[in-house]
Design a protein around this motif. Structure first.
Motif, PDB file in Angstrom:
ATOM      1  N   PHE A   1     -38.272  -7.018 -15.630  1.00 28.67           N
ATOM      2  CA  PHE A   1     -38.995  -7.386 -14.564  1.00 28.67           C
ATOM      3  C   PHE A   1     -40.143  -7.762 -14.782  1.00 28.67           C
ATOM      4  CE2 PHE A   1     -35.637  -4.430 -12.589  1.00 28.67           C
ATOM      5  CZ  PHE A   1     -35.433  -5.398 -11.579  1.00 28.67           C
ATOM      6  N   GLY A   2     -41.122  -7.333 -15.701  1.00 29.62           N
ATOM      7  CA  GLY A   2     -42.249  -7.995 -16.246  1.00 29.62           C
ATOM      8  C   GLY A   2     -42.235  -9.260 -16.693  1.00 29.62           C
ATOM      9  N   GLY A   3     -41.082  -9.636 -17.440  1.00 33.29           N
ATOM     10  CA  GLY A   3     -40.570 -10.921 -18.008  1.00 33.29           C
ATOM     11  C   GLY A   3     -40.650 -11.952 -16.804  1.00 33.29           C
ATOM     12  N   ILE A   4     -39.998 -11.536 -15.733  1.00 35.05           N
ATOM     13  CA  ILE A   4     -39.326 -12.343 -14.628  1.00 35.05           C
ATOM     14  C   ILE A   4     -41.072 -12.631 -13.921  1.00 35.05           C
ATOM     15  CG2 ILE A   4     -38.326 -12.679 -12.502  1.00 35.05           C
ATOM     16  CD1 ILE A   4     -36.227 -10.998 -13.868  1.00 35.05           C
ATOM     17  N   PHE A   5     -41.706 -11.388 -13.679  1.00 30.37           N
ATOM     18  CA  PHE A   5     -42.809 -11.640 -13.025  1.00 30.37           C
ATOM     19  C   PHE A   5     -43.637 -12.683 -13.849  1.00 30.37           C
ATOM     20  CE2 PHE A   5     -47.178 -10.036 -12.084  1.00 30.37           C
ATOM     21  CZ  PHE A   5     -47.536 -10.144 -10.701  1.00 30.37           C
ATOM     22  N   ALA A   6     -44.029 -12.377 -14.847  1.00 24.64           N
ATOM     23  CA  ALA A   6     -44.964 -13.350 -15.586  1.00 24.64           C
ATOM     24  C   ALA A   6     -44.562 -14.726 -15.886  1.00 24.64           C
ATOM     25  CB  ALA A   6     -44.916 -12.988 -17.149  1.00 24.64           C
ATOM     26  N   CYS A   7     -43.169 -14.953 -15.760  1.00 19.97           N
ATOM     27  CA  CYS A   7     -42.719 -16.281 -15.477  1.00 19.97           C
ATOM     28  C   CYS A   7     -43.364 -16.902 -14.335  1.00 19.97           C
ATOM     29  CB  CYS A   7     -41.155 -16.507 -15.813  1.00 19.97           C
ATOM     30  SG  CYS A   7     -40.667 -16.146 -17.266  1.00 19.97           S
ATOM     31  N   LYS A   8     -43.136 -16.357 -13.105  1.00 16.98           N
ATOM     32  CA  LYS A   8     -43.437 -16.670 -11.819  1.00 16.98           C
ATOM     33  C   LYS A   8     -45.097 -16.747 -11.967  1.00 16.98           C
ATOM     34  CE  LYS A   8     -43.877 -17.228  -7.285  1.00 16.98           C
ATOM     35  NZ  LYS A   8     -43.811 -18.717  -7.043  1.00 16.98           N
TER      36      LYS A   8
END
Length: 277
Positions: free
Chosen positions: A40-47
């Protein structure tokens, strides 16, 4: 009166800070939750990266405003993938060549079953990126890439996710992820092309860098990985069936794609060198 209010505010702040620290330590970064936190941190960082690149490009790159809507989306997407590539390639190089985690001599136990909270977290961030990028590819298909991109990201995502959740074969996963070192050069080639610098010396230098990076990271390194698997085949055999299949199937499929793309890179470099003469 003011001093009393001030002390009360400090006490409340410290209370919230203590609760936040407990939440992070006991839940978000506890071993069972690390994979989910990282994904979830990776997805949030991408956004966040996508929006930040869009903001920076709007103010500092004049050519950005002249792009079509889909070109601006791809511009932001490639910026996001470049940051991920730098992160995961750096961490992968560290785990494979500098960390003691996968050393044959400094740690006991099977190398195919070794993992750490940091290695698991790193893989989780990468899974988050692959999910975010696949989502964009599907949503805008085929503007951001054709079926080869879907196959590449799907194979990579499944292999990385398995290594993250099971703890098996993380060494070989990191070896394959080192190949992401070629992504910034590929993205730079697109940026130079879209901004009208295809005939510049920078474009030529970038082409040479792609050739060298691809040869080392996607051809020679894969050969080294298969040789390492051969030397540790007795340990690979002890992995679960799905993990065992992934160790051979995913790198083999990616290696085949790498060879096909490498042929195109050689042809493109030859054309660029011929035009520059």
């Amino acid at each position: 009166m003011r001093m009393a209010v001030s002390k009360k505010s400090v006490t409340v702040f410290k209370s919230y800070q203590s609760q936040a620290e407990v939440l992070v330590k006991d839940y978000l970064l506890s071993d069972p939750f690390i994979p989910y936190t990282a994904v979830f941190g990776g997805i949030f960082a991408c956004k966040m990266l996508y929006d930040l690149i869009q903001l920076i490009s709007t103010f500092y790159f004049r050519s950005y405003a002249g792009l079509t809507k889909i070109q601006r989306i791809e511009w932001n997407n490639r910026g996001m993938s470049t940051v991920h590539a730098i992160f995961i390639a750096t961490m992968s190089l560290y785990f494979v060549f500098w960390s003691d985690l996968f050393s044959d001599h400094r740690l006991a136990g099977l190398v195919t079953f070794r993992s750490s909270p940091l290695s698991t977290f790193t893989l989780g961030v990468s899974v988050g990126y692959f999910l975010a990028d696949l989502g964009m590819i599907f949503w805008l298909y085929p503007s951001l890439g054709g079926i080869e991109y879907i196959v590449h990201h799907s194979l990579s995502g499944v292999a990385v996710a398995y290594a993250m959740f099971s703890g098996e074969g993380q060494l070989y996963t990191f070896m394959v992820l080192i190949s992401e070192v070629t992504t910034p050069e590929i993205n730079m080639r697109w940026y130079l092309d879209i901004t009208g610098l295809k005939r510049s010396i920078a474009y030529l230098i970038n082409g040479v860098m792609i050739f060298i990076a691809w040869l080392v990271a996607r051809i020679l390194l894969f050969i080294y990985m298969f040789y390492h698997v051969y030397l540790h085949y007795d340990q690979v055999l002890q992995m679960h069936t799905f993990g065992f299949v992934l160790v051979f199937a995913v790198p083999s499929a990616l290696a085949t794609m790498n060879l096909m793309w490498f042929g195109k890179i050689i042809k493109g470099l030859k054309k660029t060198l011929a035009k520059s003469q």
